[in-house]
Design an enzyme around this catalytic site. Structure first.
Site, mmCIF file in Angstrom:
data_model
loop_
_atom_site.group_PDB
_atom_site.id
_atom_site.type_symbol
_atom_site.label_atom_id
_atom_site.label_comp_id
_atom_site.label_asym_id
_atom_site.label_seq_id
_atom_site.Cartn_x
_atom_site.Cartn_y
_atom_site.Cartn_z
ATOM 1 N N ASN A 1 54.718 12.188 75.429
ATOM 2 C CA ASN A 1 54.956 12.681 73.514
ATOM 3 C C ASN A 1 56.246 11.969 73.396
ATOM 4 O OD1 ASN A 1 54.728 13.522 70.971
ATOM 5 N ND2 ASN A 1 56.742 14.373 71.956
ATOM 6 N N HIS B 1 47.110 18.322 72.853
ATOM 7 C CA HIS B 1 47.331 19.495 72.310
ATOM 8 C C HIS B 1 45.873 19.886 72.081
ATOM 9 C CE1 HIS B 1 50.652 18.297 70.223
ATOM 10 N NE2 HIS B 1 50.526 17.572 70.970
ATOM 11 N N ILE C 1 55.016 20.059 70.253
ATOM 12 C CA ILE C 1 55.485 19.074 68.907
ATOM 13 C C ILE C 1 54.679 18.312 68.949
ATOM 14 C CG2 ILE C 1 57.321 18.579 70.793
ATOM 15 C CD1 ILE C 1 57.576 18.434 66.995
ATOM 16 N N HIS D 1 47.212 11.541 73.662
ATOM 17 C CA HIS D 1 48.046 12.682 73.778
ATOM 18 C C HIS D 1 47.138 13.645 72.859
ATOM 19 C CE1 HIS D 1 51.606 13.750 70.634
ATOM 20 N NE2 HIS D 1 51.521 14.727 72.221
ATOM 21 N N HIS E 1 52.199 16.458 79.426
ATOM 22 C CA HIS E 1 51.777 15.991 77.830
ATOM 23 C C HIS E 1 53.680 15.790 77.630
ATOM 24 C CE1 HIS E 1 54.311 17.182 73.687
ATOM 25 N NE2 HIS E 1 53.196 16.792 73.600
#
Length: 932
Positions: free
Chosen positions: A784, A578, A932, A573, A780
């Site tokens: 997530n 990110h 997020i 993740h 993602h």
């Protein structure tokens, strides 16, 4: 009249082409009454010298011009054309008293001349001055009059006088001489013969006291660098230079500078040596780069950057910060409430004698009766959290969570082995499972340090569980799979076990049943050798045969889930979506003009990423942050993430098909070549390939979206880099600069890796961009938005474990306590009440969609259209249709009883890759970006 309106670019009905948005404030009640045109212009139209209106892009906008739009002023020497601008400014929905006062002062100062100054820049060069044609400066004329307007968007007007030979407007400059910044959504210019000209802005325009230079905004017409009109060439360079900065100084909140730095801001050595953390990035510990802030070093370590502690924000370029709707209504407001106010209340409320859960009913009460909190002085902030309700007439609150979806259909499913196995292909972390290629599994770590490489799992452990197959047959037929966390955990186990948590280096073997589901057949739990190179202490657990082995098996599965949670959060993740995206985003703003078609393609997929990553560095992945507190690796969390980046991360294997090939999840027979890898080509299957796992929801649905993204990127790129001109990509200076800076600076620790793909052909570019868009959107989303719905029940998926497996040889007293009360022992191994509730609050927040989320294939809205290229718009509409079709296919799959990993009694449907979603914790939805 009709001829006049055609010349000046408006409808023969006299109505402006600017259509108001739902909440726009219109400019007035007068209708357009346009009936003037010079004989000279009419003659040019007849001779074909003015472009036809048919070439103008028909695009939706929110601004409206409702007064006279154009007038021709005929002088003795030359003709002047008066054109009108409509500027859409987004206002804050909620303002404090100070902001209200400043707004009023700005309105008054605007009245006396300290106003917003605009200037139009032509695409053409004046042959006499050798400089771009300019309109001359003008000001917004109705700012003061609209000072009390309450709409979310306000449309202001300005007028320009331009020569009739001005040419097509290509840029507009804006100078804000007010005291306060404002958010400019877009500008639309009407009155030119080419039709309305749109300038998408979506940017904060700073006051001249913060930014004395002019802001530059380009029209929505895309240009490759070599095709840039002469009038815009210098402005194109100037804008990029301003966004690069000079690499010096402390960045201010108002800056728009994109630059690189290492992760040297995670620790806080000034607070104590236990809070120091190594720098990530560099030869010693390779890691992607993050956005530079320029803060000074700490007092005790000149290499470490000083901290900006909550609630003060870390710098990101001004336009990357959360917009008000996301910040106030959801993400930043709610997440900050969790981190700054809720967690301290938890710490104050949970006493030492309430440290452990006393029973499963105690955990269930978090969803039913709730937990009483001491709210303290910050209760107004904590009330932002929907799972906290204030108790009447007291200073206490009631913490009560929503029941995670994983419990909604079958409360006890998590206890079953088939559900444990199903989570490996349809859970929060479906990207770690791989086909076992040889038995026994073998470590790739240095045997002189970590001991013999062979796994402790033997044929005797699993041979009776393979439906009559030998181990070798099961391997050859692609029936054995492994989730292998051995090598990533083993180097850190000794340091982890010295903390308040315990871990093993784990391997889990699964067998593929004839019906297409998996079952676990062995769990290996390893510890590091007592001496370098010695044999490793390991135990192997197999499915239970009695009560004692049942509890041991449950504890073994808990350790596997704990390791899975750590790898999921820190590697798959955080790192692989990110962190690795940030350098590509920084390089894009530094090297690709807003006019570049590739920038326009990528722009929706970069939204908010720098801001959420900065927030993570401040409060989630920092020393003593939420991730260290709540996940097994603790203080070595980010070192583990960096170890994976150094040894395993490869950009060329991050796209979905390449990742499936790496994990041997595509069928092994080799009669089809895909970029040097062999996979099973099967024209009867979607996308022409066949998965080894017949029911793999993540891969099945992911291939739908991967295919849609690939088709869209290919059709879009062909518009600007056609196969008939293969040299365009190599000669595109901005594109090549972006690519090379992303690799050599942003991912500079891997700059010499041989696996970076080339960027010479359109196929190279399509593959590169498809991978980036996949990582930012679908990958993602899959990793997530299931964190709370699928992982919010702590016993099912503990983020950390506090006890090793009981062993009579290691600790006889502990083993006797386990036999006497295995239920209590299991709960004492789970996270504490504080750890669990803190974890649940954070992942609940991180699993939410904000009200302003922009989803894959959704409408690209704005005050000005994102592109003037009709073919590009058509390509996007086709993409949106393909994404919608994928969503319908996912719906059908979720009710197909032959797909047992997503349909059945008590089985949750797999919706993490269903593209659309309402706001909230929904367990579905694919946003465009890592937001997020």
């Amino acid at each position: 009249m009709a001829a006049c309106n055609e010349i000046i670019g408006v409808s023969p009905l006299g109505r402006s082409s600017f259509l108001p948005g739902n909440r726009s404030v219109l400019l007035g009640s007068k209708q357009n009454k346009l009936c003037f045109a010079s004989p000279a212009l009419l003659e040019q139209r007849r001779k074909g010298r003015l472009p036809s209106m048919k070439k103008a892009a028909a695009t939706p906008v929110v601004a409206t011009i409702s007064e006279e739009v154009v007038k021709l002023v005929v002088g003795k020497q030359q003709q002047k054309l008066k054109v009108r601008a409509a500027l859409t400014v987004r206002r804050k929905l909620k303002e404090d008293l100070k902001e209200v006062i400043v707004n009023q002062l700005d309105a008054l100062s605007d009245k006396i001349g300290r106003n917003v100054v605009l200037e139009l820049i032509s695409t053409e060069i004046n042959p006499r001055t050798k400089k771009p044609n300019k309109s001359g400066e003008t000001v917004i004329k109705d700012w003061y009059e609209k000072k009390n307007v309450k709409g979310e968007r306000v449309v202001y007007t300005a007028e320009f006088d331009v020569d009739s030979a001005f040419g097509e407007p290509g840029a507009i400059t804006v100078v804000n001489r007010h005291q306060k910044e404002f958010f400019l959504e877009g500008v639309v210019i009407e009155g030119f013969a080419c039709g309305p000209v749109h300038f998408p802005c979506n940017s904060w325009v700073q006051s001249t006291k913060d930014l004395p230079t002019k802001r530059i905004f380009f029209s929505n017409k895309p240009y490759l660098p070599s095709e840039t009109p002469a009038g815009l060439k210098e402005l194109r360079k100037k804008e990029l230079n301003e966004q690069r900065g000079d690499g010096n100084g402390v960045r201010k909140r108002s800056d728009r500078i994109y630059d690189y730095a290492t992760y040297n801001d995670l620790g806080n050595p000034d607070r104590g040596i236990e809070f120091a953390r190594p720098t990530l990035g560099g030869k010693k510990i390779p890691y992607p780069r993050r956005c530079r802030t320029g803060r000074p070093p700490t007092d005790t370590n000149m290499v470490a950057e000083s901290r900006i502690e909550k609630p003060h924000p870390i710098y990101v370029p001004r336009d990357e910060a959360f917009e008000e709707l996301k910040q106030g209504a959801f993400s930043a407001g709610r997440l900050r409430a969790v981190l700054h106010n809720f967690i301290p209340s938890l710490i104050a409320s949970i006493s030492a004698d309430n440290h452990d859960f006393q029973g499963f009913h105690h955990i269930d009460n978090l969803y039913k009766e709730g937990l009483v909190l001491k709210l303290g002085l910050q209760e107004h902030l904590i009330k932002k959290l929907p799972f906290v309700r204030k108790i009447q007439e007291s200073s206490e609150g009631l913490l009560r969570y929503d029941t995670p979806r994983i419990l909604s259909k079958d409360k006890f499913a998590w206890l079953r082995d088939d559900e444990f196995a199903r989570q490996a292909v349809a859970g929060i972390n479906p990207v770690s499972i791989e086909r076992l290629q040889a038995f026994p599994p073998v470590s790739k770590l240095d045997s002189e340090i970590y001991g013999p490489p062979e796994s402790a799992i033997t044929e005797a452990h699993i041979s009776g569980q393979l439906e009559g197959l030998t181990v070798q047959q099961a391997v050859e037929e692609g029936k054995l799979f492994v989730v292998d966390f051995h090598d990533i955990y083993l180097p850190f186990i000794e340091r982890i076990n010295a903390m308040d948590r315990k871990a093993y280096a784990t391997r889990t073997l699964f067998f593929l049943n004839p019906i297409g589901t998996l079952k676990p057949v062995a769990i290996e739990l390893g510890l590091p050798p007592a001496q370098p190179g010695a044999s490793r202490p390991s135990m192997v657990l197999t499915p239970p045969r009695d009560a004692t082995t049942n509890w041991l098996w449950m504890l073994g599965k808990a350790h596997v889930c704990s390791n899975d949670a750590g790898v999921h959060q820190l590697v798959n993740h955080w790192l692989r979506t990110h962190a690795v995206m940030e350098p590509f985003i920084l390089a894009a703003y530094r090297q690709l003009s807003a006019m570049h078609p590739v920038f326009k393609l990528l722009h929706p997929h970069m939204r908010y990423t720098l801001e959420i990553n900065a927030l993570a560095r401040q409060s989630l992945i920092n020393a003593d942050g939420v991730i260290e507190s709540c996940f097994t690796p603790g203080a070595v969390c980010m070192e583990m993430s960096a170890a994976y980046y150094k040894r395993h991360w490869r950009f060329d294997l991050e796209g979905l098909p390449a990742d499936l090939i790496r994990r041997q999840a595509l069928h092994p027979p080799s009669n089809y070549l895909w970029k040097g890898h062999t996979i099973m080509h099967d024209p009867t299957q979607p996308h022409g390939v066949r998965l080894v796992l017949p029911d793999y929801p993540y891969a099945d649905d992911g291939l739908l979206l991967w295919s849609a993204i690939t088709s869209y990127v290919r059709s879009y790129i062909q518009l600007y880099y056609p196969d008939s001109d293969p040299g365009r990509i190599r000669s595109d200076s901005e594109l090549q600069a972006w690519y090379h800076e992303s690799i050599n600076v942003g991912h500079g620790d891997h700059r010499d890796a041989p696996w970076w793909p080339p960027l010479d052909t359109s196929d190279d570019l399509v593959a590169f961009l498809t991978t980036l868009i996949w990582l930012a959107s679908a990958q993602h989303a899959a990793l997530n938005f299931g964190q709370y719905p699928l992982g919010g029940y702590v016993p099912s998926r503990p983020p950390l474990v506090r006890r090793l497996i009981p062993d009579p040889e290691r600790d006889a007293d502990e083993y006797r306590a386990f036999l006497a009360d295995p239920h209590r022992f299991f709960l004492s191994a789970m996270p504490s009440v504080l750890q669990a509730t803190k974890f649940m609050a954070v992942v609940d927040t991180l699993s939410m969609h904000s009200p302003d989320e922009e989803y894959l294939g959704g409408t690209r809205e704005g005050a000005a259209a994102w592109t003037a290229d009709k073919e590009a718009e058509a390509a996007y509409r086709n993409f949106a249709d393909e994404v919608a079709a994928a969503e319908e296919e996912i719906k059908k799959r979720n009710v197909d009883p032959t797909r047992r990993n997503r349909c059945g009694a008590g089985v949750l449907p797999y919706e993490l890759l269903a593209p659309s979603s309402p706001p909230g914790v929904t367990g579905r939805g694919v946003p465009n970006s890592v937001s997020i």
